[in-house]
Design an enzyme around this catalytic site. Structure first.
Site, PDB file in Angstrom:
ATOM      1  CB  ILE A  39      -0.947  -0.004   1.213  1.00  0.00           C
ATOM      2  CG1 ILE A  39      -1.912  -1.194   1.146  1.00  0.00           C
ATOM      3  CG2 ILE A  39      -1.731   1.303   1.284  1.00  0.00           C
ATOM      4  CD1 ILE A  39      -2.690  -1.417   2.425  1.00  0.00           C
ATOM      5  CG  ASP A  79      11.979   1.881  14.479  1.00  0.00           C
ATOM      6  OD1 ASP A  79      10.769   1.909  14.172  1.00  0.00           O
ATOM      7  OD2 ASP A  79      12.425   1.216  15.434  1.00  0.00           O
ATOM      8  CE1 TYR A 171      -2.795  -5.418  12.309  1.00  0.00           C
ATOM      9  CE2 TYR A 171      -4.946  -6.350  11.748  1.00  0.00           C
ATOM     10  CZ  TYR A 171      -3.862  -5.550  11.424  1.00  0.00           C
ATOM     11  OH  TYR A 171      -3.844  -4.878  10.228  1.00  0.00           O
ATOM     12  CE  LYS A 175      -3.776  -1.993  11.689  1.00  0.00           C
ATOM     13  NZ  LYS A 175      -3.079  -0.933  10.930  1.00  0.00           N
ATOM     14  CB  VAL A 204      -4.993  -5.256   1.207  1.00  0.00           C
ATOM     15  CG1 VAL A 204      -4.419  -4.503   0.012  1.00  0.00           C
ATOM     16  CG2 VAL A 204      -6.055  -4.412   1.918  1.00  0.00           C
ATOM     17  CB  THR A 206       0.149  -6.477   0.725  1.00  0.00           C
ATOM     18  OG1 THR A 206       0.026  -7.466   1.767  1.00  0.00           O
ATOM     19  CG2 THR A 206      -0.847  -5.345   0.984  1.00  0.00           C
TER      20      THR A 206
END
Length: 278
Positions: A39, A79, A171, A175, A204, A206
């Site tokens: 992305i 980073d 996760y 988010k 997605v 990717t």
């Protein structure tokens, strides 16, 4: 018709605007965090095609250099979860771009693990890789944009923060926190001319996702979506471009879901049958 003197100084709501022009980003400096692949690479192409000067940030120097070569962006390696690197980034960005009008932050990864097997280290890792860089971007970017008269910040959240799924607990929680951070930042920074939004993708395709889902996983996810397809990185980049541009000039504090309609449906248990339209 005589104009009401009480509204004489107000904008003309009937004036036709230049809509393609609102998509243009000529002369704008934009930082893309996580620009090196997927992305991030696509949104770097999208922004530069619309005229922006982009600082392409990636942890891997070679990836940053490659996307910069493709797009004419400026490569920067560091980073984004490090306070020291964040300070260095904004110092360098001001030198290279002058004013930074926008930040687009697509950084995020997941370790899919059963909730009862999730360790303290797993939890902390997700908070760092999903959330900390966003906090630093808002903190340093917000200070810069307030001083410069406004801007936009756009993040990549996930439908995992809006719904529940097996092995997504850590996760999804991170988010969800990112989306709460976006809303709070929008409320605080809106009066200072800064818009803050997020895009929440579903699956997605990717390079990373394609590597572990494979052809079978692609078919399963495509069949699960009402649009019967899996999002490409360019689909998410298009949404990020919209939110960054002046087409979204009155949009802030929002999370735009881009998941092919998956979250719009409720999976009622149904027998196999043909349902005729009526």
């Amino acid at each position: 018709m005589t104009q009401n003197p009480e509204t004489a100084d107000l904008p003309d709501g009937d004036a036709v605007v230049d809509y393609p022009g609102r998509l243009r980003l000529d002369g704008r400096g934009i930082i893309v965090l996580g620009a090196g692949q997927g992305i991030g690479r696509q949104v770097t192409h999208a922004l530069t095609q619309c005229g922006a000067e982009v600082l392409a940030v990636d942890l891997e120097e070679t990836r940053a250099a490659q996307v910069a070569k493709e797009t004419g962006a400026i490569a920067w390696s560091g980073d984004a979860t490090s306070r020291d690197d964040a300070e260095r980034l904004w110092h360098d960005a001001e030198e290279r771009l002058g004013r930074v009008h926008s930040v687009v932050d697509i950084i995020g990864m997941s370790r899919y693990k059963d909730l009862l097997a999730t360790t303290d280290e797993d939890w902390a890792w997700h908070q760092n890789i999903v959330l900390r860089h966003a906090l630093l971007a808002i903190r340093y970017g917000g200070r810069h944009m307030v001083a410069q008269g406004g801007g936009t910040m756009t993040f990549v959240a996930s439908v995992s923060g809006q719904t529940g799924a097996p092995m997504h607990a850590a996760y999804g929680a991170a988010k969800a926190a990112l989306m709460a951070l976006v809303r709070s930042a929008a409320v605080e920074l809106g009066p200072k001319g800064i818009r803050v939004n997020a895009v929440a993708p579903g699956t997605v395709w990717t390079p990373r996702v394609s590597g572990y889902l494979g052809a079978k996983g692609h078919r399963t996810n495509a069949d699960n979506a009402p649009l019967r397809s899996v999002a490409l990185p360019s689909d998410i980049a298009a949404a990020l471009l919209f939110l960054t541009s002046d087409l979204a000039r009155y949009v802030t504090g929002q999370v735009l879901t881009v998941d092919g309609g998956v979250s719009a449906k409720f999976p009622y248990p149904m027998p196999d049958m043909d349902i005729a339209p009526h």
